[in-house]
Design an enzyme around this catalytic site. Structure first.
Site, mmCIF file in Angstrom:
data_model
loop_
_atom_site.group_PDB
_atom_site.id
_atom_site.type_symbol
_atom_site.label_atom_id
_atom_site.label_comp_id
_atom_site.label_asym_id
_atom_site.label_seq_id
_atom_site.Cartn_x
_atom_site.Cartn_y
_atom_site.Cartn_z
ATOM 1 C CG HIS A 113 -67.237 -24.057 -0.643
ATOM 2 N ND1 HIS A 113 -67.346 -23.136 0.370
ATOM 3 C CD2 HIS A 113 -68.389 -23.995 -1.344
ATOM 4 C CE1 HIS A 113 -68.531 -22.537 0.283
ATOM 5 N NE2 HIS A 113 -69.183 -23.038 -0.755
ATOM 6 C CG HIS A 117 -67.262 -24.253 4.081
ATOM 7 N ND1 HIS A 117 -66.143 -23.937 3.307
ATOM 8 C CD2 HIS A 117 -67.008 -25.456 4.647
ATOM 9 C CE1 HIS A 117 -65.259 -24.917 3.401
ATOM 10 N NE2 HIS A 117 -65.764 -25.853 4.212
ATOM 11 C CG HIS A 152 -72.773 -26.184 15.264
ATOM 12 N ND1 HIS A 152 -72.458 -24.925 15.727
ATOM 13 C CD2 HIS A 152 -73.351 -26.006 14.063
ATOM 14 C CE1 HIS A 152 -72.856 -24.019 14.841
ATOM 15 N NE2 HIS A 152 -73.400 -24.646 13.810
ATOM 16 C CG HIS A 172 -70.530 -25.232 10.029
ATOM 17 N ND1 HIS A 172 -70.941 -24.511 8.920
ATOM 18 C CD2 HIS A 172 -71.338 -24.853 11.037
ATOM 19 C CE1 HIS A 172 -71.945 -23.727 9.263
ATOM 20 N NE2 HIS A 172 -72.212 -23.906 10.537
ATOM 21 C CG ASP A 200 -69.213 -21.037 17.187
ATOM 22 O OD1 ASP A 200 -69.847 -21.664 16.307
ATOM 23 O OD2 ASP A 200 -69.392 -19.822 17.423
ATOM 24 C CG ASN A 258 -77.818 -25.151 12.522
ATOM 25 O OD1 ASN A 258 -78.674 -25.863 13.034
ATOM 26 N ND2 ASN A 258 -77.004 -24.388 13.225
ATOM 27 C CB CYS A 291 -62.956 -21.193 1.720
ATOM 28 S SG CYS A 291 -63.931 -22.515 0.957
ATOM 29 C CB CYS A 314 -66.340 -19.416 1.440
ATOM 30 S SG CYS A 314 -66.778 -20.599 2.728
#
Ligand code: 5GP
Ligand code: ZN
Length: 113
Positions: free
Chosen positions: A45, A97, A101, A99, A29, A86, A6, A3
């Site tokens: 995770h 994994h 934004h 996240h 990003d 998303n 990770c 990942c």
């Protein structure tokens, strides 16, 4: 460990960190979509929002509050910013994994594309 996030959490892949504690890490990003584009990532995770369980409720709260704090630190509290999770294909999730934004620094269209 396969990942990507990770591996960033483990320090195996470099990232431009803006925040880190025992629970979450936040970094820029790689392909920013706004002047500020940060990802808030839990150290544990979890692949998608669909995989969240009750044990993650506090973690999600930490992520959201951290996003607001990062926006504040960069001066976007009043002007505004967008936070996005998303989930899966139609939403364009590419890293599995979870996240959050944090996007700021330009007018963001609504509805999103
Ligand atoms: P998603 O499309 O899954 O919601 O968001 C994944 C995000 O991770 C994308 O905005 C993409 O630009 C970003 N990303 C992909 N690989 C890397 C990387 O190696 N480092 C960083 N910092 N961001 C990445
Ligand atoms: Zn992971």
């Amino acid at each position: 460990m396969s990942c990507l996030f990770c591996r960033i959490v483990a320090g195996e892949i470099p990232a431009t960190k803006v925040y880190e504690d025992d629970t979450v890490i936040a970094f820029r990003d790689l392909h920013p979509q706004a002047p500020l584009h940060v990802l808030v990532v839990p150290k544990v995770h979890v692949s998608t929002l669909n995989d969240l369980e009750g044990q993650h409720d506090a973690l999600v709260g930490v992520m959201v509050r951290r996003a607001a704090e990062i926006a504040k630190e960069h001066g976007y509290t009043e002007r505004g910013y967008r936070t996005v999770f998303n989930c899966n294909g139609d939403a364009g999730q590419t890293v599995f994994h979870i996240h959050l934004h944090v996007l700021a620094g330009r007018g963001l269209a609504w509805p999103p594309g």
